[in-house]
Design a protein around this motif. Structure first.
Motif, PDB file in Angstrom:
ATOM      1  N   LYS A 126       0.837  -1.210   0.000  1.00 49.67           N
ATOM      2  CA  LYS A 126       0.000   0.000   0.000  1.00 49.67           C
ATOM      3  C   LYS A 126       0.870   1.258   0.000  1.00 49.67           C
ATOM      4  O   LYS A 126       0.528   2.252  -0.633  1.00 49.67           O
ATOM      5  CB  LYS A 126      -0.970   0.010   1.173  1.00 49.67           C
ATOM      6  CG  LYS A 126      -0.334   0.255   2.521  1.00 49.67           C
ATOM      7  CD  LYS A 126      -1.382   0.387   3.600  1.00 49.67           C
ATOM      8  CE  LYS A 126      -0.688   0.782   4.901  1.00 49.67           C
ATOM      9  NZ  LYS A 126      -1.634   1.100   5.942  1.00 49.67           N
ATOM     10  N   SER A 179     -13.277   4.393  -4.738  1.00 53.68           N
ATOM     11  CA  SER A 179     -13.317   3.795  -3.397  1.00 53.68           C
ATOM     12  C   SER A 179     -12.249   2.713  -3.241  1.00 53.68           C
ATOM     13  O   SER A 179     -11.757   2.477  -2.137  1.00 53.68           O
ATOM     14  CB  SER A 179     -14.701   3.217  -3.108  1.00 53.68           C
ATOM     15  OG  SER A 179     -15.021   2.202  -4.044  1.00 53.68           O
ATOM     16  N   SER A 188      -9.121   4.261  -1.926  1.00 51.51           N
ATOM     17  CA  SER A 188      -9.277   4.573  -0.511  1.00 51.51           C
ATOM     18  C   SER A 188      -9.143   3.319   0.345  1.00 51.51           C
ATOM     19  O   SER A 188      -8.459   3.325   1.374  1.00 51.51           O
ATOM     20  CB  SER A 188     -10.640   5.228  -0.287  1.00 51.51           C
ATOM     21  OG  SER A 188     -10.873   5.406   1.091  1.00 51.51           O
ATOM     22  N   HIS A 189      -9.785   2.231  -0.060  1.00 45.78           N
ATOM     23  CA  HIS A 189      -9.733   0.987   0.709  1.00 45.78           C
ATOM     24  C   HIS A 189      -8.316   0.412   0.763  1.00 45.78           C
ATOM     25  O   HIS A 189      -7.893  -0.116   1.798  1.00 45.78           O
ATOM     26  CB  HIS A 189     -10.691  -0.057   0.119  1.00 45.78           C
ATOM     27  CG  HIS A 189     -12.130   0.311   0.253  1.00 45.78           C
ATOM     28  ND1 HIS A 189     -12.796   0.376   1.454  1.00 45.78           N
ATOM     29  CD2 HIS A 189     -13.056   0.642  -0.687  1.00 45.78           C
ATOM     30  CE1 HIS A 189     -14.051   0.718   1.260  1.00 45.78           C
ATOM     31  NE2 HIS A 189     -14.238   0.890  -0.044  1.00 45.78           N
ATOM     32  N   THR A 203      -5.329   2.143   0.219  1.00 44.89           N
ATOM     33  CA  THR A 203      -4.381   3.027   0.903  1.00 44.89           C
ATOM     34  C   THR A 203      -4.643   3.115   2.405  1.00 44.89           C
ATOM     35  O   THR A 203      -3.733   3.393   3.179  1.00 44.89           O
ATOM     36  CB  THR A 203      -4.390   4.443   0.285  1.00 44.89           C
ATOM     37  OG1 THR A 203      -5.725   4.967   0.330  1.00 44.89           O
ATOM     38  CG2 THR A 203      -3.876   4.405  -1.146  1.00 44.89           C
ATOM     39  N   SER A 204      -5.869   2.835   2.826  1.00 46.22           N
ATOM     40  CA  SER A 204      -6.170   2.834   4.266  1.00 46.22           C
ATOM     41  C   SER A 204      -5.791   1.501   4.914  1.00 46.22           C
ATOM     42  O   SER A 204      -5.770   1.389   6.134  1.00 46.22           O
ATOM     43  CB  SER A 204      -7.659   3.110   4.506  1.00 46.22           C
ATOM     44  OG  SER A 204      -8.446   2.006   4.076  1.00 46.22           O
ATOM     45  N   GLY A 205      -5.504   0.491   4.091  1.00 49.27           N
ATOM     46  CA  GLY A 205      -5.148  -0.822   4.612  1.00 49.27           C
ATOM     47  C   GLY A 205      -6.343  -1.725   4.820  1.00 49.27           C
ATOM     48  O   GLY A 205      -6.205  -2.846   5.293  1.00 49.27           O
ATOM     49  N   ARG A 206      -7.514  -1.258   4.473  1.00 44.98           N
ATOM     50  CA  ARG A 206      -8.729  -2.073   4.630  1.00 44.98           C
ATOM     51  C   ARG A 206      -8.705  -3.285   3.703  1.00 44.98           C
ATOM     52  O   ARG A 206      -9.075  -4.383   4.101  1.00 44.98           O
ATOM     53  CB  ARG A 206      -9.967  -1.221   4.354  1.00 44.98           C
ATOM     54  CG  ARG A 206     -11.252  -1.988   4.458  1.00 44.98           C
ATOM     55  CD  ARG A 206     -12.462  -1.108   4.260  1.00 44.98           C
ATOM     56  NE  ARG A 206     -13.668  -1.928   4.220  1.00 44.98           N
ATOM     57  CZ  ARG A 206     -14.771  -1.575   3.645  1.00 44.98           C
ATOM     58  NH1 ARG A 206     -14.878  -0.394   3.063  1.00 44.98           N
ATOM     59  NH2 ARG A 206     -15.807  -2.373   3.646  1.00 44.98           N
ATOM     60  N   ASN A 207      -8.292  -3.071   2.461  1.00 45.62           N
ATOM     61  CA  ASN A 207      -8.214  -4.151   1.464  1.00 45.62           C
ATOM     62  C   ASN A 207      -6.801  -4.233   0.905  1.00 45.62           C
ATOM     63  O   ASN A 207      -6.074  -3.233   0.873  1.00 45.62           O
ATOM     64  CB  ASN A 207      -9.170  -3.899   0.300  1.00 45.62           C
ATOM     65  CG  ASN A 207     -10.623  -3.962   0.694  1.00 45.62           C
ATOM     66  OD1 ASN A 207     -10.966  -4.428   1.778  1.00 45.62           O
ATOM     67  ND2 ASN A 207     -11.486  -3.483  -0.181  1.00 45.62           N
ATOM     68  N   ASN A 208      -6.451  -5.406   0.441  1.00 45.56           N
ATOM     69  CA  ASN A 208      -5.207  -5.583  -0.312  1.00 45.56           C
ATOM     70  C   ASN A 208      -5.536  -5.498  -1.795  1.00 45.56           C
ATOM     71  O   ASN A 208      -6.603  -5.938  -2.218  1.00 45.56           O
ATOM     72  CB  ASN A 208      -4.567  -6.933  -0.007  1.00 45.56           C
ATOM     73  CG  ASN A 208      -3.970  -6.986   1.372  1.00 45.56           C
ATOM     74  OD1 ASN A 208      -3.364  -6.022   1.830  1.00 45.56           O
ATOM     75  ND2 ASN A 208      -4.137  -8.104   2.053  1.00 45.56           N
TER      76      ASN A 208
END
Length: 140
Positions: free
Chosen positions: A4, A30, A33-34, A36-41
């Motif tokens: 990321k 989105s 965003s997901h 770069t925030s670490g929510r998704n790979n």
């Protein structure tokens, strides 16, 4: 550096906003965003889209975080290890490197045939390329 973070570095170095970057690589905003925030790979498809939009980016760096110099060093080490292990261990081909003449080889084959005449075959297994096999047992 995490994947990321490498993506964030690409966004920063490209001079694009995250929204413009998403538009350029043709993904939903989105998704950026997901990731770069670490929510998704990121998926492989996502990485391929980055590579297609920015062909100058090194694929090994993008995926693994490995710089070209590191790759060169790793390859050099691998070559050295291969060469040193090849010189210290015999290979299958070393078994065939003999000074025997054709006549000596034929003589050995004839001797082995003579020995096998005294032996009785009990069974044979035939293995086929499709993974199947058959057992052959001669009738007495």
């Amino acid at each position: 550096m995490e994947l990321k973070n490498r993506i964030l570095e690409i966004i920063e170095n490209s001079g694009l906003t995250p929204s413009e970057f998403a538009d350029k690589i043709e993904v939903q905003r989105s998704a950026i965003s997901h990731i770069t925030s670490g929510r998704n790979n990121p998926s492989l498809d996502f990485l391929i889209k980055i590579k297609n939009a920015f062909p100058e980016i090194d694929t090994d760096w993008l995926i693994f975080g490995i710089e070209k110099e590191e790759i060169s060093d790793d390859i050099s080490d691998e070559i050295e290890n291969t060469v040193s292990s090849a010189t210290s261990h015999p290979t299958l081909f070393d078994l065939f490197e003999t000074d025997e003449t054709v006549e000596e080889t034929q003589s050995k084959e004839e001797n082995s045939r003579n020995i096998s005449k005294d032996k009785k075959m009990v069974r044979a297994l035939l293995f086929f390329s499709d993974g199947s096999f058959e057992e052959f047992v001669p009738s007495e």
